[in-house]
Scaffold this active site. Sequence first.
Site, PDB file in Angstrom:
ATOM      1  CG  ASP A  22     -24.894  67.190  -6.314  1.00 17.01           C
ATOM      2  OD1 ASP A  22     -23.887  67.908  -6.308  1.00 17.01           O
ATOM      3  OD2 ASP A  22     -25.279  66.553  -5.318  1.00 17.01           O
ATOM      4  N   GLY A  23     -22.654  66.559  -8.571  1.00 15.98           N
ATOM      5  CA  GLY A  23     -21.632  65.523  -8.646  1.00 15.98           C
ATOM      6  C   GLY A  23     -20.398  65.895  -9.444  1.00 15.98           C
ATOM      7  CG  ASN A  24     -20.419  69.171 -12.156  1.00 11.38           C
ATOM      8  OD1 ASN A  24     -20.922  68.198 -12.718  1.00 11.38           O
ATOM      9  ND2 ASN A  24     -20.830  70.402 -12.370  1.00 11.38           N
ATOM     10  NE  ARG A  26     -20.419  64.131  -4.600  1.00  8.27           N
ATOM     11  CZ  ARG A  26     -21.711  63.960  -4.375  1.00  8.27           C
ATOM     12  NH1 ARG A  26     -22.147  62.812  -3.894  1.00  8.27           N
ATOM     13  NH2 ARG A  26     -22.560  64.928  -4.621  1.00  8.27           N
ATOM     14  CD1 TRP A  27     -17.655  62.017 -13.601  1.00  6.10           C
ATOM     15  CD2 TRP A  27     -16.197  63.648 -14.089  1.00  6.10           C
ATOM     16  NE1 TRP A  27     -17.204  61.795 -14.883  1.00  6.10           N
ATOM     17  CE2 TRP A  27     -16.301  62.791 -15.199  1.00  6.10           C
ATOM     18  CE3 TRP A  27     -15.346  64.741 -14.168  1.00  6.10           C
ATOM     19  CZ2 TRP A  27     -15.584  62.992 -16.373  1.00  6.10           C
ATOM     20  CZ3 TRP A  27     -14.619  64.953 -15.335  1.00  6.10           C
ATOM     21  CH2 TRP A  27     -14.737  64.081 -16.425  1.00  6.10           C
ATOM     22  NE  ARG A  35     -15.925  71.637  -5.341  1.00  5.67           N
ATOM     23  CZ  ARG A  35     -17.019  70.903  -5.143  1.00  5.67           C
ATOM     24  NH1 ARG A  35     -16.921  69.686  -4.625  1.00  5.67           N
ATOM     25  NH2 ARG A  35     -18.204  71.376  -5.449  1.00  5.67           N
ATOM     26  CB  SER A  68     -29.000  81.934  -3.258  1.00  8.10           C
ATOM     27  OG  SER A  68     -29.731  80.950  -2.540  1.00  8.10           O
ATOM     28  CD  GLU A  69     -28.771  78.268  -0.577  1.00 11.50           C
ATOM     29  OE1 GLU A  69     -29.697  78.837   0.019  1.00 11.50           O
ATOM     30  OE2 GLU A  69     -28.870  77.851  -1.757  1.00 11.50           O
ATOM     31  CG  ASN A  70     -23.838  76.726  -5.710  1.00 13.67           C
ATOM     32  OD1 ASN A  70     -24.468  76.438  -6.733  1.00 13.67           O
ATOM     33  ND2 ASN A  70     -23.644  75.838  -4.740  1.00 13.67           N
ATOM     34  CB  ILE A 197     -35.344  69.554  -2.276  1.00 15.86           C
ATOM     35  CG1 ILE A 197     -36.243  68.315  -2.126  1.00 15.86           C
ATOM     36  CG2 ILE A 197     -35.920  70.480  -3.324  1.00 15.86           C
ATOM     37  CD1 ILE A 197     -36.308  67.434  -3.349  1.00 15.86           C
TER      38      ILE A 197
END
Length: 249
Positions: A22-24, A26-27, A35, A68-70, A197
């Site tokens: 996680d964090g791509n 924001r990076w 993004r 699956s939410e992505n 999670i």
Amino acid sequence: MSLIKEKINSENLPKHVAIIMDGNGRWAKSRGEERTFGHKNAISAVRNAINACNEINIPYLTLYTFSSENWKRPKHEVNTLMTLLTETLLLEADEIFNKGLRMHVIGNLDNLPPLVKDQLLKVVDLTKENTKGNLVLAISYGSQNEILNAVKNISKDVKDGKVEIDDINENLFEDYLYTKDFPPVDLLIRTSGEIRISNFLLWQIAYAELQFLDVLWPDFTKDIFFQCIVNYQNKERRYGLTGDQVQIQ
């Protein structure tokens, strides 16, 4: 030799490490970029995790690659992720093979573009005889759906007379999960500072150690991974017992 790596006890390694990468976004935003720039620059972090596992002989690494939410994300971002996944597989397939790693994929692959699905299955087939370690990619994966599908399939087998209700236990249930051939997760790592999670391996992490890192995924290094292993080894895993009971065993 990494000084942190030298602290690792090779006799007390987790068998299965899972990572929520996680964090791509924001990076990328911290650098004034879109993004998708973060996703493209996260490949080195993936290599670092794989190489670190390989160096210290951790047999299973599962990476939460695409949930699956992505699918609900902006279409251009999803398309970029799918293209990046295909390109990365093409570039990294030989490297995965040469490291002796066997690749597995878990999730609803039918939702993937045909080109992506075909490329994934090619690498799975290419590496199926490898025994040095196991790289598991969770793609189009959601743990709640996995559990619901297991319940449905068990129910069908009960209805068809293949399973008796009294035979249903934890071991049988696990046979209906994507991860039926893998050991339970010992260590779950999440980057980016978020403490949740996100529908990832909910059944499989029942007794896992959880580590939440204030590091954005593209900045993830092998030494960060090694420190997570050292932290894991400093924990006493009790599985519901008292500390005294664990010491007696």
